[in-house]
Design a protein around this motif. Structure first.
Motif, PDB file in Angstrom:
ATOM      1  N   PRO A  37      -5.314  -6.080  -0.649  1.00 61.51           N
ATOM      2  CA  PRO A  37      -4.069  -6.024  -1.021  1.00 61.51           C
ATOM      3  C   PRO A  37      -3.069  -5.331   0.100  1.00 61.51           C
ATOM      4  CG  PRO A  37      -5.786  -4.787  -2.312  1.00 61.51           C
ATOM      5  CD  PRO A  37      -6.376  -5.085  -1.072  1.00 61.51           C
ATOM      6  N   VAL A  38      -1.920  -5.830  -0.086  1.00 64.22           N
ATOM      7  CA  VAL A  38      -0.875  -5.275   0.952  1.00 64.22           C
ATOM      8  C   VAL A  38       0.255  -4.358   0.375  1.00 64.22           C
ATOM      9  CG1 VAL A  38      -1.371  -7.412   2.384  1.00 64.22           C
ATOM     10  CG2 VAL A  38       0.713  -7.442   0.733  1.00 64.22           C
ATOM     11  N   ILE A  39       1.083  -3.915   1.398  1.00 61.89           N
ATOM     12  CA  ILE A  39       2.416  -3.223   0.952  1.00 61.89           C
ATOM     13  C   ILE A  39       3.286  -3.555   1.885  1.00 61.89           C
ATOM     14  CG2 ILE A  39       1.212  -1.244  -0.062  1.00 61.89           C
ATOM     15  CD1 ILE A  39       2.144   0.416   2.613  1.00 61.89           C
ATOM     16  N   ALA A  40       4.625  -3.597   1.541  1.00 63.60           N
ATOM     17  CA  ALA A  40       5.580  -3.982   2.503  1.00 63.60           C
ATOM     18  C   ALA A  40       6.176  -2.727   2.966  1.00 63.60           C
ATOM     19  CB  ALA A  40       6.994  -4.641   1.435  1.00 63.60           C
ATOM     20  N   ALA A  41       6.659  -2.543   4.236  1.00 62.84           N
ATOM     21  CA  ALA A  41       7.338  -1.511   4.937  1.00 62.84           C
ATOM     22  C   ALA A  41       8.579  -1.239   4.244  1.00 62.84           C
ATOM     23  CB  ALA A  41       7.575  -1.783   6.305  1.00 62.84           C
ATOM     24  N   GLY A  42       8.817   0.133   3.628  1.00 65.02           N
ATOM     25  CA  GLY A  42      10.141   0.407   3.172  1.00 65.02           C
ATOM     26  C   GLY A  42      11.290   0.058   4.026  1.00 65.02           C
ATOM     27  N   LYS A  43      12.417   0.143   3.317  1.00 65.14           N
ATOM     28  CA  LYS A  43      13.708   0.066   3.901  1.00 65.14           C
ATOM     29  C   LYS A  43      13.937   1.398   4.769  1.00 65.14           C
ATOM     30  CE  LYS A  43      15.600  -2.965   0.608  1.00 65.14           C
ATOM     31  NZ  LYS A  43      16.846  -3.253  -0.326  1.00 65.14           N
ATOM     32  N   THR A  44      13.362   2.310   4.498  1.00 62.32           N
ATOM     33  CA  THR A  44      13.787   3.654   5.130  1.00 62.32           C
ATOM     34  C   THR A  44      12.412   4.127   5.517  1.00 62.32           C
ATOM     35  OG1 THR A  44      13.830   5.050   3.274  1.00 62.32           O
ATOM     36  CG2 THR A  44      15.811   3.949   3.819  1.00 62.32           C
ATOM     37  N   ALA A 103      -9.729   1.977   1.369  1.00 64.68           N
ATOM     38  CA  ALA A 103     -10.333   1.802   2.506  1.00 64.68           C
ATOM     39  C   ALA A 103      -9.617   0.916   3.495  1.00 64.68           C
ATOM     40  CB  ALA A 103     -11.783   1.014   2.216  1.00 64.68           C
ATOM     41  N   VAL A 104      -9.043   0.113   3.092  1.00 67.67           N
ATOM     42  CA  VAL A 104      -8.182  -0.946   4.189  1.00 67.67           C
ATOM     43  C   VAL A 104      -6.581  -0.869   3.661  1.00 67.67           C
ATOM     44  CG1 VAL A 104      -8.012  -3.182   5.119  1.00 67.67           C
ATOM     45  CG2 VAL A 104     -10.277  -2.154   4.581  1.00 67.67           C
ATOM     46  N   VAL A 105      -5.669  -0.583   4.585  1.00 70.31           N
ATOM     47  CA  VAL A 105      -4.396  -0.642   4.403  1.00 70.31           C
ATOM     48  C   VAL A 105      -3.776  -1.588   5.238  1.00 70.31           C
ATOM     49  CG1 VAL A 105      -2.109   0.739   4.435  1.00 70.31           C
ATOM     50  CG2 VAL A 105      -4.243   1.869   3.938  1.00 70.31           C
ATOM     51  N   SER A 106      -2.895  -2.527   4.560  1.00 66.83           N
ATOM     52  CA  SER A 106      -2.219  -3.436   5.454  1.00 66.83           C
ATOM     53  C   SER A 106      -0.682  -3.564   5.185  1.00 66.83           C
ATOM     54  CB  SER A 106      -2.874  -4.799   4.860  1.00 66.83           C
ATOM     55  OG  SER A 106      -2.078  -5.987   5.678  1.00 66.83           O
ATOM     56  N   ILE A 107       0.031  -3.216   6.089  1.00 61.38           N
ATOM     57  CA  ILE A 107       1.628  -3.132   5.954  1.00 61.38           C
ATOM     58  C   ILE A 107       1.876  -4.767   6.375  1.00 61.38           C
ATOM     59  CG2 ILE A 107       3.795  -2.272   6.546  1.00 61.38           C
ATOM     60  CD1 ILE A 107       2.137   0.078   7.417  1.00 61.38           C
ATOM     61  N   ASP A 108       2.368  -5.569   5.262  1.00 59.57           N
ATOM     62  CA  ASP A 108       2.620  -6.893   5.557  1.00 59.57           C
ATOM     63  C   ASP A 108       3.928  -7.218   5.945  1.00 59.57           C
ATOM     64  OD1 ASP A 108       1.294  -9.497   5.670  1.00 59.57           O
ATOM     65  OD2 ASP A 108       2.273  -9.888   3.696  1.00 59.57           O
ATOM     66  N   VAL A 151      -6.406 -10.381   8.432  1.00 58.64           N
ATOM     67  CA  VAL A 151      -6.596  -8.941   7.997  1.00 58.64           C
ATOM     68  C   VAL A 151      -7.636  -9.167   6.971  1.00 58.64           C
ATOM     69  CG1 VAL A 151      -5.706  -7.180   6.924  1.00 58.64           C
ATOM     70  CG2 VAL A 151      -4.496  -8.034   8.624  1.00 58.64           C
ATOM     71  N   ASP A 152      -7.591 -10.388   5.986  1.00 57.64           N
ATOM     72  CA  ASP A 152      -8.340 -10.804   4.894  1.00 57.64           C
ATOM     73  C   ASP A 152     -10.064 -10.829   5.291  1.00 57.64           C
ATOM     74  OD1 ASP A 152      -6.468 -10.660   2.797  1.00 57.64           O
ATOM     75  OD2 ASP A 152      -5.848 -12.879   3.039  1.00 57.64           O
ATOM     76  N   ILE A 153     -10.118 -11.405   6.754  1.00 48.86           N
ATOM     77  CA  ILE A 153     -11.428 -11.660   7.083  1.00 48.86           C
ATOM     78  C   ILE A 153     -12.091 -10.073   7.239  1.00 48.86           C
ATOM     79  CG2 ILE A 153     -13.004 -12.232   8.933  1.00 48.86           C
ATOM     80  CD1 ILE A 153     -11.005 -14.483   9.284  1.00 48.86           C
ATOM     81  N   ALA A 154     -11.421  -9.188   7.764  1.00 43.65           N
ATOM     82  CA  ALA A 154     -11.921  -7.904   8.114  1.00 43.65           C
ATOM     83  C   ALA A 154     -12.209  -7.156   6.550  1.00 43.65           C
ATOM     84  CB  ALA A 154     -11.105  -6.918   8.912  1.00 43.65           C
ATOM     85  N   SER A 155     -11.207  -7.217   5.708  1.00 42.56           N
ATOM     86  CA  SER A 155     -11.265  -6.612   4.353  1.00 42.56           C
ATOM     87  C   SER A 155     -12.421  -7.224   3.859  1.00 42.56           C
ATOM     88  CB  SER A 155      -9.870  -6.969   3.592  1.00 42.56           C
ATOM     89  OG  SER A 155      -9.969  -5.995   2.440  1.00 42.56           O
ATOM     90  N   VAL A 156     -12.577  -8.651   3.872  1.00 44.06           N
ATOM     91  CA  VAL A 156     -13.584  -9.050   2.591  1.00 44.06           C
ATOM     92  C   VAL A 156     -15.096  -8.493   3.298  1.00 44.06           C
ATOM     93  CG1 VAL A 156     -14.720 -11.106   2.292  1.00 44.06           C
ATOM     94  CG2 VAL A 156     -12.354 -11.052   2.106  1.00 44.06           C
ATOM     95  N   ILE A 157     -15.200  -8.676   4.725  1.00 43.21           N
ATOM     96  CA  ILE A 157     -16.423  -7.975   5.074  1.00 43.21           C
ATOM     97  C   ILE A 157     -16.689  -6.523   4.957  1.00 43.21           C
ATOM     98  CG2 ILE A 157     -17.695  -7.476   7.202  1.00 43.21           C
ATOM     99  CD1 ILE A 157     -16.503  -9.998   8.757  1.00 43.21           C
ATOM    100  N   ALA A 158     -15.627  -5.707   4.728  1.00 43.32           N
ATOM    101  CA  ALA A 158     -15.777  -4.346   4.671  1.00 43.32           C
ATOM    102  C   ALA A 158     -15.790  -3.953   3.222  1.00 43.32           C
ATOM    103  CB  ALA A 158     -14.668  -3.831   5.476  1.00 43.32           C
TER     104      ALA A 158
END
Length: 572
Positions: A284-291, A308-313, A271-278
């Protein structure tokens, strides 16, 4: 005898320390008049007022609409960076943040105006004047608060340009032309906050297939150390890179999910490779919530900022949810603003990634996701050694990798966009700009990974299991209430003991399935079972589906039907 002032005798009696504080006024002495305030001459203005060269808007009581019209006209003429988005007036905000090894990069987001910030921006380009009755002339004033409040509330009546998203790297418009000029692009409604250190190398407007193959090799070299399981997994990784660069001009794009069996396999690095190019920075990442509601709030906040780029890690287990489905298939999404009873419509221009160990897609996400699987086949994949750091390689010459993406897409368009794949639901634009060029250059179809995700869908497995038990223990095309289905699945064998631990069920697997889907305290709940059967009703799986006959008096009836290649009539 000389007349004496009676106040003199009074002060003499009080003593010298209280001597008269002022001299007596003689009869022939005039009392000084109060000085008059000098009248400001016409044309004067208060010190520190607005510069005289700025255009003027006169603020008068009862003329707020006129003042707003003139203000908007002057803003448009001046090219001020004030735009409309999701029912608000917004401005682009850019920051310079650290990247890697002492480098910096530009990040950008939108910020909504409030009354003080809008007043500040208006005062920079417009000179407001009000009529002063004392000097009988027009004098400088601050932007009127009533006009600013009305202007902020004019949703649907603004003449200012609408903005769809914000990017920091040049991209391609759908017709293949280059969007590389900083500022607002009217054709795509994107704002380009160009990184000052970024530079594109010279590129051909009509590259050849050979040039596209060379550009593709540049991207493939970055992925040399990743343990892709199948060719389609590498195609999905390349799709993620291309999508991140051109996502701003594509209305919708699928989610790119990256999974592995063990931590440290390289999911986040991909994911970082795609993000660095773009974007010029690691993602930066977020975690999926408990709900699901908690995840929706987190995603909504990112959409408001036009990330621009969202990553659920590090997704643990299953991934789905209504908000994620909408972000990956709909160009417009309603997002509830925290602390407010508002749900504005936002345009989605974000590339969405998700990573996780043994990640499983559920429900509608199986047809909204392309899936990449990594497997290093070692116990400690994080201890592997590589010949180079792909992120550092990109940062050393980021423009070359952005140009490689553009060359691949442009070469496919220059070749006449040959048809190399079929349609895929809502993703026509993405297919034309990302999927088809990769297939044209010899890679596997990224969409083929959707079938893998679909086969692993727990709900699909449950439906198949239900149909199998239905054929074995119930009749095809006969209607059954939920109570009848439950009674059949939970029937006990003749002569079995009533002791709970020794009960022999005729169809224990059928019963276990219903308990998983509609269990309640060790028993199958009829209402829950009805809701599940109603939700999957009509969905064709392996040529069969559940038909629902609504009956408000005696209870809904459900039947298993087989697909007829010709006409089909309801069984009731």
């Amino acid at each position: 005898m000389e007349d004496r002032d009676p106040f003199d005798e009074m002060y003499e009696a009080l003593g010298p320390e209280l001597a008269r504080p002022w001299p007596p006024i003689s009869d022939d002495e005039e009392v000084p008049a109060k000085p008059k305030k000098a009248k400001r001459s016409k044309g004067d203005r208060p010190k520190g007022g607005a510069p005289c060269h700025l255009p003027v808007v006169r603020a008068a009581a009862g003329e707020v609409p006129r003042a707003i019209r003139e203000t908007e006209t002057l803003l448009l003429d001046a090219g001020t960076q004030i735009y409309t988005r999701a029912g608000s007036l917004v401005r682009p905000v850019t920051d310079t943040v650290p990247a890697s090894k002492g480098r910096t990069t530009t990040i950008a987001r939108f910020r909504s105006f409030c009354q003080p910030s809008l007043a500040d921006h208006l005062a920079r380009v417009i000179r407001y004047r009000r009529f002063d009755k004392r000097c009988e002339d027009w004098v400088d004033t601050n932007p009127p608060s009533d006009m600013i409040g009305a202007m902020l509330a004019r949703e649907g009546e603004w003449r200012l340009p609408p903005v769809a998203g914000i990017i920091t790297t040049p991209t391609l418009r759908p017709n293949g032309t280059l969007l590389a000029t900083a500022g607002y692009d009217a054709e795509t409604r994107l704002y380009l906050a160009l990184d000052r250190d970024f530079a594109l190398p010279p590129m051909s407007d009509h590259p050849t297939r050979l040039q596209a193959e060379q550009a593709l090799q540049v991207l493939e070299d970055l992925l040399a150390g990743f343990p892709f399981v199948e060719p389609v997994d590498k195609a999905v990784a390349l799709s993620g890179i291309l999508t991140a660069v051109v996502r701003g001009t594509i209305s919708v794009a699928p989610l790119h999910a990256i999974r592995a069996h063990s931590p440290g396999t390289g999911k986040s690095l991909l994911v970082d490779i795609a993000s660095v190019i773009a974007t010029g920075r690691q993602c930066p990442v977020i975690a999926a919530g408990k709900t699901e509601e908690e995840t929706e709030k987190r995603l909504g906040a990112l959409l408001c900022d036009a990330v621009a780029v969202v990553s659920i890690d590090n997704v643990n287990g299953e991934l789905g949810g209504d908000m994620l489905c909408q972000m990956t298939e709909r160009p417009l999404v309603r997002v509830r603003i925290l602390g407010k009873s508002e749900a504005p419509e936002l345009e989605v221009r974000s590339t969405v990634f998700a990573t996780g160990n043994n990640l499983t897609l559920v429900g509608d996400m199986t047809r909204r996701t392309v899936l990449c699987t990594l497997d290093a086949k070692v116990e400690r994949p994080e201890l592997r050694e590589f010949d180079f750091d792909p992120v550092e390689r990109v940062m050393a010459n980021r423009g070359a990798y952005v140009a490689a993406v553009m060359t691949i897409i442009r070469a496919y368009q220059a070749a006449g966009a040959p048809k190399v794949c079929g349609p895929i639901g809502s993703y026509g634009e993405w297919s034309a700009m990302v999927r088809a060029p990769l297939i044209w250059l010899g890679h596997a179809d990224p969409v083929a990974s959707m079938e893998t995700a679909r086969e692993e869908d727990p709900e699909l497995s449950a439906i198949r299991e239900l149909f199998g038990h239905w054929r074995k223990h119930l009749s095809i095309a006969s209607g059954y209430t939920t109570n009848t289905v439950i009674k059949t699945a939970c029937a006990k064998a003749a002569g079995s003991s009533f002791d709970y631990g020794n009960v022999d069920f005729i169809a224990p697997e059928f019963r276990d399935l219903l308990l998983r889907q509609a269990g309640d305290g060790g028993a199958v709940n009829s209402r829950r079972l009805g809701k599940w059967l109603g939700r999957i009703g009509g969905r064709v799986v392996d040529g069969s589906w559940i038909h629902v006959r609504v009956d408000g008096s005696h209870g809904n009836k459900f039947s298993l039907c087989e697909t007829d290649a010709h006409a089909w009539e309801p069984p009731f």
